[in-house]
Design a protein around this motif. Structure first.
Motif, PDB file in Angstrom:
ATOM      1  N   ARG A 139       0.888  -1.213   0.039  1.00 37.68           N
ATOM      2  CA  ARG A 139      -0.083   0.060   0.193  1.00 37.68           C
ATOM      3  C   ARG A 139       0.843   1.395  -0.222  1.00 37.68           C
ATOM      4  O   ARG A 139       0.575   2.149  -0.520  1.00 37.68           O
ATOM      5  N   ARG A 140       1.830   1.368   0.807  1.00 42.35           N
ATOM      6  CA  ARG A 140       2.797   2.371   0.955  1.00 42.35           C
ATOM      7  C   ARG A 140       3.560   2.532  -0.377  1.00 42.35           C
ATOM      8  O   ARG A 140       3.955   3.598  -0.998  1.00 42.35           O
ATOM      9  N   LEU A 141       4.120   1.257  -0.793  1.00 39.57           N
ATOM     10  CA  LEU A 141       5.047   1.514  -2.039  1.00 39.57           C
ATOM     11  C   LEU A 141       4.152   2.125  -3.150  1.00 39.57           C
ATOM     12  O   LEU A 141       4.626   3.067  -3.988  1.00 39.57           O
ATOM     13  N   ALA A 142       2.695   1.720  -3.373  1.00 39.81           N
ATOM     14  CA  ALA A 142       2.115   2.302  -4.367  1.00 39.81           C
ATOM     15  C   ALA A 142       1.646   3.723  -4.104  1.00 39.81           C
ATOM     16  O   ALA A 142       1.536   4.370  -5.199  1.00 39.81           O
ATOM     17  N   THR A 143       1.812   4.355  -3.339  1.00 41.33           N
ATOM     18  CA  THR A 143       1.446   5.681  -3.028  1.00 41.33           C
ATOM     19  C   THR A 143       2.845   6.397  -2.862  1.00 41.33           C
ATOM     20  O   THR A 143       2.793   7.867  -3.128  1.00 41.33           O
ATOM     21  N   VAL A 173      12.184  -3.409   0.663  1.00 46.02           N
ATOM     22  CA  VAL A 173      11.575  -4.910   1.055  1.00 46.02           C
ATOM     23  C   VAL A 173      10.242  -4.348   1.087  1.00 46.02           C
ATOM     24  O   VAL A 173       9.583  -3.756   2.032  1.00 46.02           O
ATOM     25  N   VAL A 174       9.477  -5.166   0.354  1.00 48.35           N
ATOM     26  CA  VAL A 174       7.859  -4.942   0.408  1.00 48.35           C
ATOM     27  C   VAL A 174       7.267  -6.216   0.777  1.00 48.35           C
ATOM     28  O   VAL A 174       7.442  -7.374   0.403  1.00 48.35           O
ATOM     29  N   MET A 175       6.335  -5.886   2.079  1.00 49.88           N
ATOM     30  CA  MET A 175       5.461  -6.956   2.428  1.00 49.88           C
ATOM     31  C   MET A 175       3.938  -6.653   2.318  1.00 49.88           C
ATOM     32  O   MET A 175       3.861  -5.663   1.724  1.00 49.88           O
ATOM     33  N   HIS A 177      -1.606  -6.312  -4.188  1.00 44.35           N
ATOM     34  CA  HIS A 177      -1.749  -5.784  -5.479  1.00 44.35           C
ATOM     35  C   HIS A 177      -0.806  -5.509  -6.545  1.00 44.35           C
ATOM     36  O   HIS A 177      -0.917  -4.722  -7.214  1.00 44.35           O
ATOM     37  N   CYS A 178       0.071  -6.455  -6.164  1.00 47.99           N
ATOM     38  CA  CYS A 178       1.432  -6.108  -6.993  1.00 47.99           C
ATOM     39  C   CYS A 178       1.922  -4.610  -7.389  1.00 47.99           C
ATOM     40  O   CYS A 178       2.019  -4.112  -8.608  1.00 47.99           O
ATOM     41  N   ALA A 179       2.129  -3.758  -6.102  1.00 46.86           N
ATOM     42  CA  ALA A 179       2.268  -2.599  -6.374  1.00 46.86           C
ATOM     43  C   ALA A 179       3.778  -2.319  -7.092  1.00 46.86           C
ATOM     44  O   ALA A 179       3.862  -1.306  -7.909  1.00 46.86           O
ATOM     45  N   PHE A 180       4.541  -3.048  -7.336  1.00 46.21           N
ATOM     46  CA  PHE A 180       5.904  -3.095  -8.314  1.00 46.21           C
ATOM     47  C   PHE A 180       5.557  -2.883  -9.480  1.00 46.21           C
ATOM     48  O   PHE A 180       6.268  -2.505 -10.453  1.00 46.21           O
ATOM     49  N   ALA A 181       4.392  -3.403 -10.293  1.00 48.37           N
ATOM     50  CA  ALA A 181       3.894  -3.182 -11.367  1.00 48.37           C
ATOM     51  C   ALA A 181       3.538  -1.780 -11.801  1.00 48.37           C
ATOM     52  O   ALA A 181       3.423  -1.403 -13.133  1.00 48.37           O
ATOM     53  N   GLY A 182       3.345  -0.907 -10.781  1.00 46.27           N
ATOM     54  CA  GLY A 182       3.164   0.479 -11.059  1.00 46.27           C
ATOM     55  C   GLY A 182       4.196   1.577 -10.958  1.00 46.27           C
ATOM     56  O   GLY A 182       4.267   2.709 -10.971  1.00 46.27           O
ATOM     57  N   LEU A 183       5.431   0.772 -10.884  1.00 47.17           N
ATOM     58  CA  LEU A 183       6.595   1.644 -10.683  1.00 47.17           C
ATOM     59  C   LEU A 183       7.403   1.908 -12.024  1.00 47.17           C
ATOM     60  O   LEU A 183       7.066   1.018 -13.111  1.00 47.17           O
ATOM     61  N   LEU A 196      12.056  -7.778  -2.881  1.00 45.93           N
ATOM     62  CA  LEU A 196      13.253  -6.699  -2.511  1.00 45.93           C
ATOM     63  C   LEU A 196      13.300  -6.004  -4.002  1.00 45.93           C
ATOM     64  O   LEU A 196      13.505  -6.724  -5.047  1.00 45.93           O
ATOM     65  N   LEU A 197      13.335  -4.839  -4.006  1.00 44.95           N
ATOM     66  CA  LEU A 197      13.383  -4.078  -5.156  1.00 44.95           C
ATOM     67  C   LEU A 197      14.742  -3.210  -5.009  1.00 44.95           C
ATOM     68  O   LEU A 197      15.036  -2.678  -3.940  1.00 44.95           O
ATOM     69  N   ARG A 198      15.776  -3.274  -6.051  1.00 47.27           N
ATOM     70  CA  ARG A 198      16.939  -2.780  -5.868  1.00 47.27           C
ATOM     71  C   ARG A 198      17.210  -1.587  -6.989  1.00 47.27           C
ATOM     72  O   ARG A 198      17.067  -2.200  -8.403  1.00 47.27           O
ATOM     73  N   ARG A 199      17.146  -0.477  -6.702  1.00 53.80           N
ATOM     74  CA  ARG A 199      17.197   0.433  -7.781  1.00 53.80           C
ATOM     75  C   ARG A 199      18.685   0.854  -8.103  1.00 53.80           C
ATOM     76  O   ARG A 199      19.409   1.051  -7.125  1.00 53.80           O
ATOM     77  N   ALA A 200      19.225   0.940  -9.320  1.00 56.25           N
ATOM     78  CA  ALA A 200      20.366   1.322  -9.630  1.00 56.25           C
ATOM     79  C   ALA A 200      20.838   2.897  -9.178  1.00 56.25           C
ATOM     80  O   ALA A 200      19.803   3.772  -9.184  1.00 56.25           O
TER      81      ALA A 200
END
Ligand SMILES: C[S@@+](CC[C@H](N)C(=O)[O-])C[C@H]1O[C@@H](n2cnc3c(N)ncnc32)[C@H](O)[C@@H]1O
Length: 255
Positions: free
Chosen positions: A170-174, A185-187, A191-197, A248-252
Motif C-alpha cells: 500500500r505504501r509503495l503504491a502511493t 523490501v515490500v510485504m 496488488h502487485c504494487a511493483f507493477a506500477g513503478l 526486494l526492489l533494488r534500484r541502480a
C-alpha cells in the motif's frame, strides 16, 4: 501472575525454528492459536506441526482464539486496525484469564518474527493496559520472511553503507522509493504494487511461500519479469486459495 511467551517460529520452514524457540516451546502449558477462518487453516496446521515436532515429554493444551472481523473496506485504515486490536485484546484477555491458571505459562506462536508487521505485541500491551489480568511476557525472535527471501536469493539486503527500507504494498503504491534509499523490501502486497513503478534500472527479487514445499522464486530486471511474477502469483493464489509473497526492489544508484 500469568506468564506469556511470544515465540517467533520462522516464516514457513520448520527448520527455521531456533534452539531458543524450541526451549521456549517446551516451557509452555497452553498455546493460544489465532484461528482466522478456512483459508488460514494451513497456518494453524503449521503451528500444530511445530509443537508436535519440537515438544518433548510434556503435556500442553491448545486454545483456539476466534479472530474478530476487521473492517477492510474502511478508508480510515489506521482507525480500523486500532479498533480490531481493541476487539482482539478483549477476546485474548478473557481467554488468558480463563484458560491459564495462576503460575502457568502461555505461548503465542508468531509467524516469522514478532517485530515485523505483527500485532501480537501491541495486543498484549493493550491487555496489560486494560488491567483485568496480571501478566508478564517475554519475546523470542524468529527468522522473518525478509531474511528468508534474502537467503533464498543469495542477496544482501544492504549495500555498502546504505539503508534498506521495509514497507507495505500500500505504501509503495502511493510513495514509491523513499528519498535517499534504493533498496526497498515490500510485504503485505495484495496488488502487485511493483507493477506500477517506472521499473527501468530496478531489479526485483520476489519470493512466495518461502521455506515451504510450494516456494516460488523469481528475479530479474523489473520491466522484464513484472508480468511473469504477476502471472505466477495469480496462478498460485488460484491453486492454493491464498498467497504470501515478499520482494526486494533494488534500484541502480544515480551517479
Ligand atoms: C502479517 S505479515 C507477517 C510478517 C512476519 N512477522 C515475518 O516476520 O515475516 C505477513 C507478510 O509477511 C510476508 N510473508 C510471511 N511469510 C512469508 C513466506 N513464507 N513467504 C513469503 N512472504 C511471506 C508476506 O509479505 C505477508 O504478506
Amino acid at each position: 501472575m500469568r506468564r506469556l511467551l511470544v515465540i517467533g517460529i520462522g516464516a514457513g520452514d520448520p527448520e527455521q525454528v531456533t534452539v531458543q524457540a524450541i526451549n521456549a516451546l517446551n516451557r509452555a502449558d497452553v498455546f493460544f492459536v489465532a484461528d482466522k477462518g478456512a483459508d488460514k487453516h494451513d497456518f494453524v496446521l503449521a503451528r500444530q506441526e511445530i509443537c508436535e515436532r519440537y515438544i518433548r515429554n510434556r503435556d500442553y493444551r491448545m486454545v483456539h482464539i476466534p479472530d474478530p472481523e476487521r473492517d477492510r473496506s474502511s478508508p480510515a485504515y489506521r482507525q480500523a486496525v486500532d479498533q480490531w486490536r481493541r476487539d482482539r485484546a478483549g477476546i485474548w484477555a478473557g481467554l488468558v484469564r480463563d484458560e491459564l491458571r495462576d503460575g502457568e505459562c502461555g505461548a503465542f506462536l508468531v509467524w516469522g518474527d514478532p517485530a515485523l508487521y505483527d500485532s501480537t505485541l501491541a495486543v498484549i500491551e493493550q491487555i496489560i493496559d486494560m488491567g483485568t489480568v496480571e501478566l508478564d511476557y517475554e519475546v523470542i525472535p524468529g527468522i522473518s520472511a525478509v531474511q528468508s527471501l534474502a537467503a533464498r536469493h543469495r542477496v544482501s539486503l544492504t549495500q555498502v553503507g546504505r539503508p534498506v527500507h521495509i514497507t507495505t504494498g500500500r505504501r509503495l503504491a502511493t510513495g514509491g522509493f523513499p528519498e535517499g534509499c534504493d533498496d526497498v523490501v515490500v510485504m503485505l502486497d495484495a496488488h502487485c504494487a511493483f507493477a506500477g513503478l517506472p521499473g527501468a534500472g530496478t531489479d526485483i527479487y520476489w519470493g512466495a511461500y518461502l521455506g515451504t514445499k510450494d516456494e516460488i522464486l523469481l528475479s530479474g530486471p523489473l520491466p522484464d519479469v513484472a508480468d511473469q511474477i504477476q502471472a505466477a502469483r495469480a496462478a498460485a493464489r488460484a491453486r492454493k486459495g491464498w498467497i504470501m509473497d515478499t520482494y526486494l526492489l533494488r534500484r541502480a544508484r544515480a551517479r
